[in-house]
Design a protein around this motif. Structure first.
Motif, PDB file in Angstrom:
ATOM      1  N   SER A 191      84.430  35.177  32.273  1.00  0.00           N
ATOM      2  CA  SER A 191      83.442  34.146  31.969  1.00  0.00           C
ATOM      3  C   SER A 191      84.128  32.815  31.763  1.00  0.00           C
ATOM      4  O   SER A 191      85.348  32.738  31.628  1.00  0.00           O
ATOM      5  N   GLY A 192      83.334  31.762  31.752  1.00  0.00           N
ATOM      6  CA  GLY A 192      83.861  30.432  31.486  1.00  0.00           C
ATOM      7  C   GLY A 192      84.102  29.594  32.723  1.00  0.00           C
ATOM      8  O   GLY A 192      84.240  28.375  32.625  1.00  0.00           O
ATOM      9  N   ARG A 193      84.178  30.219  33.862  1.00  0.00           N
ATOM     10  CA  ARG A 193      84.295  29.524  35.139  1.00  0.00           C
ATOM     11  C   ARG A 193      83.969  30.524  36.229  1.00  0.00           C
ATOM     12  O   ARG A 193      83.844  31.710  35.962  1.00  0.00           O
ATOM     13  N   ALA A 194      83.856  30.046  37.450  1.00  0.00           N
ATOM     14  CA  ALA A 194      83.578  30.936  38.573  1.00  0.00           C
ATOM     15  C   ALA A 194      84.864  31.628  39.009  1.00  0.00           C
ATOM     16  O   ALA A 194      85.872  30.971  39.250  1.00  0.00           O
ATOM     17  N   PHE A 195      84.845  32.959  39.075  1.00  0.00           N
ATOM     18  CA  PHE A 195      86.027  33.714  39.443  1.00  0.00           C
ATOM     19  C   PHE A 195      85.896  34.406  40.790  1.00  0.00           C
ATOM     20  O   PHE A 195      86.828  35.066  41.231  1.00  0.00           O
ATOM     21  N   ASN A 196      84.748  34.267  41.433  1.00  0.00           N
ATOM     22  CA  ASN A 196      84.519  35.043  42.650  1.00  0.00           C
ATOM     23  C   ASN A 196      85.478  34.700  43.782  1.00  0.00           C
ATOM     24  O   ASN A 196      85.663  35.505  44.695  1.00  0.00           O
ATOM     25  N   SER A 197      86.102  33.542  43.738  1.00  0.00           N
ATOM     26  CA  SER A 197      87.070  33.181  44.773  1.00  0.00           C
ATOM     27  C   SER A 197      88.507  33.485  44.350  1.00  0.00           C
ATOM     28  O   SER A 197      89.449  33.228  45.113  1.00  0.00           O
ATOM     29  N   ASP A 198      88.665  33.997  43.147  1.00  0.00           N
ATOM     30  CA  ASP A 198      90.004  34.276  42.624  1.00  0.00           C
ATOM     31  C   ASP A 198      90.473  35.669  42.989  1.00  0.00           C
ATOM     32  O   ASP A 198      89.683  36.611  43.014  1.00  0.00           O
ATOM     33  N   ALA A 199      91.762  35.811  43.163  1.00  0.00           N
ATOM     34  CA  ALA A 199      92.368  37.139  43.152  1.00  0.00           C
ATOM     35  C   ALA A 199      92.469  37.580  41.695  1.00  0.00           C
ATOM     36  O   ALA A 199      92.798  36.780  40.814  1.00  0.00           O
ATOM     37  N   MET A 200      92.167  38.843  41.465  1.00  0.00           N
ATOM     38  CA  MET A 200      92.227  39.401  40.120  1.00  0.00           C
ATOM     39  C   MET A 200      93.215  40.559  40.125  1.00  0.00           C
ATOM     40  O   MET A 200      93.396  41.231  41.148  1.00  0.00           O
ATOM     41  N   GLY A 201      93.808  40.802  38.982  1.00  0.00           N
ATOM     42  CA  GLY A 201      94.780  41.878  38.927  1.00  0.00           C
ATOM     43  C   GLY A 201      94.709  42.653  37.628  1.00  0.00           C
ATOM     44  O   GLY A 201      94.183  42.159  36.622  1.00  0.00           O
TER      45      GLY A 201
END
Length: 125
Positions: free
Chosen positions: A25-35
């Motif tokens: 939460s707090g920003r858009a993460f859908n374009s981020d790589a997550m690990g």
């Protein structure tokens, strides 16, 4: 305020499964790589699995065939399904986000900008 909140850890016996969740939460993460990373007592934090903005995945050798990373874009949530757990999987598991759109799912701790607080996974008989 950017937050990554993990849940789903616990004390389990060898051979069972757990699913970890990480809500961003707090920003858009859908374009981020997550690990997902983990850190056992006395050891360095290590890469477990990563997932790209397009669903592509990568795994550490220790996770291949047993762990599956996935994400639900609508819920801004990343999951780590862990099967056939072993005592050596015992660690604090951390969710992380690269913080840059369309970046690769790096295995390096230093490439991730945002981190959760961690959730403990203990595998013991």
């Amino acid at each position: 305020q950017v937050q990554l909140v993990e849940s789903g850890g616990g004390l389990v016996q060898p051979g069972v499964s757990l699913r970890l969740s990480c809500v961003a939460s707090g920003r858009a993460f859908n374009s981020d790589a997550m690990g997902w990373f983990r850190q056992a007592p006395g050891k360095e934090r290590e890469f477990v699995a990563g997932i790209l903005w397009n669903g592509g995945t990568r795994y550490a050798d220790s996770a291949k065939g047993r762990f599956t990373i996935s994400r639900d874009f609508a819920k801004s949530t990343v999951y780590l399904q862990m099967n056939s757990l072993k005592p050596e999987d015992t660690a604090v598991y951390y969710c992380a986000a690269v913080g840059a759109a369309f970046a690769l799912a790096s295995s390096s701790v230093s490439d991730y900008r945002y981190w959760g607080q961690g959730t403990q996974v203990t595998v013991s008989s």
